[in-house]
Design a protein around this motif. Structure first.
Motif, mmCIF file in Angstrom:
data_model
loop_
_atom_site.group_PDB
_atom_site.id
_atom_site.type_symbol
_atom_site.label_atom_id
_atom_site.label_comp_id
_atom_site.label_asym_id
_atom_site.label_seq_id
_atom_site.Cartn_x
_atom_site.Cartn_y
_atom_site.Cartn_z
ATOM 1 N N HIS A 19 15.916 -4.667 16.139
ATOM 2 C CA HIS A 19 17.155 -3.917 16.026
ATOM 3 C C HIS A 19 16.961 -2.725 15.074
ATOM 4 O O HIS A 19 17.375 -1.599 15.361
ATOM 5 C CB HIS A 19 18.251 -4.855 15.515
ATOM 6 C CG HIS A 19 19.557 -4.186 15.288
ATOM 7 N ND1 HIS A 19 20.389 -3.829 16.329
ATOM 8 C CD2 HIS A 19 20.174 -3.780 14.153
ATOM 9 C CE1 HIS A 19 21.461 -3.232 15.831
ATOM 10 N NE2 HIS A 19 21.350 -3.188 14.515
ATOM 11 N N PHE A 20 16.300 -2.979 13.961
ATOM 12 C CA PHE A 20 16.059 -1.920 12.963
ATOM 13 C C PHE A 20 15.181 -0.815 13.552
ATOM 14 O O PHE A 20 15.486 0.376 13.438
ATOM 15 C CB PHE A 20 15.410 -2.525 11.713
ATOM 16 C CG PHE A 20 15.054 -1.500 10.674
ATOM 17 C CD1 PHE A 20 16.033 -0.908 9.884
ATOM 18 C CD2 PHE A 20 13.728 -1.115 10.476
ATOM 19 C CE1 PHE A 20 15.710 0.047 8.925
ATOM 20 C CE2 PHE A 20 13.400 -0.158 9.515
ATOM 21 C CZ PHE A 20 14.391 0.424 8.741
ATOM 22 N N LEU A 21 14.104 -1.225 14.232
ATOM 23 C CA LEU A 21 13.144 -0.247 14.758
ATOM 24 C C LEU A 21 13.726 0.579 15.906
ATOM 25 O O LEU A 21 13.205 1.651 16.227
ATOM 26 C CB LEU A 21 11.855 -0.957 15.213
ATOM 27 C CG LEU A 21 10.988 -1.473 14.066
ATOM 28 C CD1 LEU A 21 9.882 -2.384 14.581
ATOM 29 C CD2 LEU A 21 10.384 -0.320 13.259
ATOM 30 N N ALA A 22 14.814 0.090 16.501
ATOM 31 C CA ALA A 22 15.441 0.825 17.616
ATOM 32 C C ALA A 22 16.281 2.007 17.094
ATOM 33 O O ALA A 22 16.711 2.849 17.875
ATOM 34 C CB ALA A 22 16.301 -0.135 18.437
ATOM 35 N N GLN A 23 16.500 2.068 15.789
ATOM 36 C CA GLN A 23 17.309 3.164 15.245
ATOM 37 C C GLN A 23 16.446 4.419 15.031
ATOM 38 O O GLN A 23 15.234 4.310 14.853
ATOM 39 C CB GLN A 23 17.929 2.723 13.915
ATOM 40 C CG GLN A 23 18.853 1.518 14.098
ATOM 41 C CD GLN A 23 19.395 1.030 12.780
ATOM 42 O OE1 GLN A 23 19.879 1.830 11.994
ATOM 43 N NE2 GLN A 23 19.297 -0.263 12.540
ATOM 44 N N PRO A 24 17.070 5.600 15.051
ATOM 45 C CA PRO A 24 16.301 6.830 14.857
ATOM 46 C C PRO A 24 15.594 6.848 13.500
ATOM 47 O O PRO A 24 16.097 6.265 12.524
ATOM 48 C CB PRO A 24 17.363 7.939 14.910
ATOM 49 C CG PRO A 24 18.577 7.318 15.495
ATOM 50 C CD PRO A 24 18.507 5.847 15.246
ATOM 51 N N PHE B 55 0.863 -1.186 0.000
ATOM 52 C CA PHE B 55 0.000 0.000 0.000
ATOM 53 C C PHE B 55 0.903 1.240 0.000
ATOM 54 O O PHE B 55 0.651 2.217 -0.680
ATOM 55 C CB PHE B 55 -0.871 -0.058 1.259
ATOM 56 C CG PHE B 55 -1.762 1.129 1.473
ATOM 57 C CD1 PHE B 55 -2.686 1.505 0.522
ATOM 58 C CD2 PHE B 55 -1.689 1.857 2.657
ATOM 59 C CE1 PHE B 55 -3.522 2.598 0.728
ATOM 60 C CE2 PHE B 55 -2.518 2.948 2.871
ATOM 61 C CZ PHE B 55 -3.433 3.323 1.903
ATOM 62 N N LEU B 56 1.989 1.142 0.769
ATOM 63 C CA LEU B 56 2.930 2.264 0.907
ATOM 64 C C LEU B 56 4.229 1.936 0.190
ATOM 65 O O LEU B 56 4.625 0.771 0.095
ATOM 66 C CB LEU B 56 3.199 2.504 2.395
ATOM 67 C CG LEU B 56 1.910 2.760 3.192
ATOM 68 C CD1 LEU B 56 2.121 2.520 4.674
ATOM 69 C CD2 LEU B 56 1.376 4.160 2.910
ATOM 70 N N GLU B 57 4.884 2.948 -0.294
ATOM 71 C CA GLU B 57 6.149 2.770 -1.020
ATOM 72 C C GLU B 57 7.208 2.128 -0.122
ATOM 73 O O GLU B 57 7.955 1.246 -0.560
ATOM 74 C CB GLU B 57 6.628 4.140 -1.531
ATOM 75 C CG GLU B 57 7.995 4.173 -2.161
ATOM 76 C CD GLU B 57 8.029 3.553 -3.566
ATOM 77 O OE1 GLU B 57 7.015 3.034 -4.035
ATOM 78 O OE2 GLU B 57 9.108 3.599 -4.176
ATOM 79 N N ALA B 58 7.263 2.573 1.126
ATOM 80 C CA ALA B 58 8.190 1.979 2.103
ATOM 81 C C ALA B 58 7.745 2.417 3.487
ATOM 82 O O ALA B 58 7.460 3.596 3.703
ATOM 83 C CB ALA B 58 9.618 2.462 1.843
ATOM 84 N N TRP B 59 7.662 1.468 4.410
ATOM 85 C CA TRP B 59 7.222 1.800 5.766
ATOM 86 C C TRP B 59 8.308 1.388 6.746
ATOM 87 O O TRP B 59 8.663 0.214 6.813
ATOM 88 C CB TRP B 59 5.900 1.088 6.094
ATOM 89 C CG TRP B 59 5.238 1.637 7.320
ATOM 90 C CD1 TRP B 59 5.061 1.000 8.520
ATOM 91 C CD2 TRP B 59 4.654 2.945 7.458
ATOM 92 N NE1 TRP B 59 4.408 1.834 9.384
ATOM 93 C CE2 TRP B 59 4.153 3.027 8.766
ATOM 94 C CE3 TRP B 59 4.525 4.049 6.605
ATOM 95 C CZ2 TRP B 59 3.519 4.181 9.249
ATOM 96 C CZ3 TRP B 59 3.900 5.187 7.081
ATOM 97 C CH2 TRP B 59 3.402 5.238 8.387
ATOM 98 N N VAL B 60 8.851 2.363 7.467
ATOM 99 C CA VAL B 60 9.998 2.071 8.347
ATOM 100 C C VAL B 60 9.598 2.028 9.821
ATOM 101 O O VAL B 60 10.450 1.943 10.696
ATOM 102 C CB VAL B 60 11.140 3.101 8.146
ATOM 103 C CG1 VAL B 60 11.680 3.042 6.717
ATOM 104 C CG2 VAL B 60 10.677 4.517 8.495
ATOM 105 N N GLY B 61 8.321 2.070 10.112
ATOM 106 C CA GLY B 61 7.850 2.024 11.498
ATOM 107 C C GLY B 61 6.709 3.006 11.685
ATOM 108 O O GLY B 61 6.621 4.014 10.973
ATOM 109 N N ASP B 62 5.835 2.703 12.666
ATOM 110 C CA ASP B 62 4.603 3.494 12.808
ATOM 111 C C ASP B 62 4.843 4.936 13.248
ATOM 112 O O ASP B 62 3.936 5.769 13.152
ATOM 113 C CB ASP B 62 3.650 2.803 13.786
ATOM 114 C CG ASP B 62 2.946 1.605 13.148
ATOM 115 O OD1 ASP B 62 3.176 1.349 11.950
ATOM 116 O OD2 ASP B 62 2.170 0.935 13.855
ATOM 117 N N ASP B 63 6.061 5.257 13.733
ATOM 118 C CA ASP B 63 6.314 6.660 14.104
ATOM 119 C C ASP B 63 6.330 7.558 12.862
ATOM 120 O O ASP B 63 6.219 8.782 12.983
ATOM 121 C CB ASP B 63 7.599 6.817 14.939
ATOM 122 C CG ASP B 63 8.799 6.101 14.338
ATOM 123 O OD1 ASP B 63 8.614 5.268 13.419
ATOM 124 O OD2 ASP B 63 9.927 6.379 14.782
#
Ligand code: LP5
Ligand code: MN
Length: 246
Positions: A143-148, A44-52
């Motif tokens: 680990h990925f989601l813990a990054q800024p 649905f989205l081009e790229a989703w890196v987390g809900d924030d």
């Protein structure tokens, strides 16, 4: 088809590509309100890196529009693709989309139906399947989601570029589904009642195919992408049909 269930995927929505975004807003105003349910089968989205990332106005506006559709009584479901597998509970709350695992079995007007994004069927694309195993690993995701956020966005951008390069070297047939992989998924879903229909996206090759499995016919619908025009599958008790949404 009023009161149909609608299926879409591969919109790849991003502020950088306005056409599919405009089409989608029109779709949820003109078509979706007449449906009983809308299923979004990934990418649905081009790229989703987390809900924030929902803090960004582009995504907040999308969420608000979906939420209003769900408040009109349309049931909304989301199953993750290879671009938006990090969609989580906050996205679900903000949009009114119920998150489904991939694959998911539903009873579609009496027809046992399997919903999936479709990337798992592309087993000839060995490099992609290796990559998929890595990024679907919960420890890797934690680990990925813990990054800024900015760092995650930069990584996703780098990865998108690598993906485009990698695809340029792959034969088109490698990026299509593998018949054995379809049979394997049907076999793993062989509990009664047997699956008679599969709906998926990912390959951007809209079509209806027919397979035979354990002596029964299984129809497989492939959804279109939304790059140049939109399109959706509508199903009711009489069956399914693909429609363009120009
Ligand atoms: O997406 P698309 O259509 O271009 O191609 C897919 C496969 N590619 C992908 C990668 C995504 O496009 C990347 C975007 C993900 C956004 C999510 C962000 C959250 C995670 C961020 C992680 C940093 O899915 C492509 C298939 C094609 O479909 C057809 O099926 O071929 O597969 C590839 O191109 C994969 C390459 O073959 C292998 C890539 C190796 C990269 C290894 C780097 C791993 C380390 C990650 C850190 C940067
Ligand atoms: Mn995909």
């Amino acid at each position: 088809m009023t009161d149909a269930a609608l299926f879409i995927s591969d919109l790849h929505l991003t502020p950088e590509r306005p056409l599919p975004v405009r089409l989608f807003y029109r779709f949820i105003q003109e078509v979706a309100p007449h449906a009983q349910a809308l299923y979004v089968l990934g990418d649905f989205l081009e790229a989703w890196v987390g809900d924030d990332a929902l803090l960004e106005p582009f995504y907040r506006d999308l969420a608000t529009a979906l939420k209003s559709l769900s408040e009109q009584g349309v049931l909304l479901f989301f199953l993750p693709g290879n671009r938006d597998f990090l969609v989580g509970p906050s996205f679900s709350n903000a949009t009114g989309l119920t998150l489904l695992p991939d694959p998911s079995r539903i009873d579609l007007f009496g027809m046992p139906t399997l919903l999936t994004h479709g990337d798992q069927f592309c087993t000839d694309d060995v490099a992609y399947q290796d990559f998929r195993r890595q990024v679907r690993d919960p420890a890797w995701q934690q680990h990925f989601l813990a990054q800024p956020l900015q760092q995650r966005l930069a990584l996703a951008k780098a990865l998108r570029e690598r993906s485009e390069h990698a695809k340029a070297d792959k034969k088109p047939a490698i990026m299509d589904v593998n018949g054995e992989a379809i049979r394997a998924m049907l076999a793993s879903e062989a509990l009664n009642p047997p699956i008679r229909r599969i709906i998926h996206g990912h390959t951007h090759r809209p079509a209806r195919h027919e397979h035979e499995f354990n002596g029964l016919s299984v129809e497989r619908w492939v959804l279109p992408d939304w790059y140049e025009s939109g399109g959706y599958l509508a199903c009711d008790a009489d069956g399914c049909r693909l429609s363009d949404f120009p």
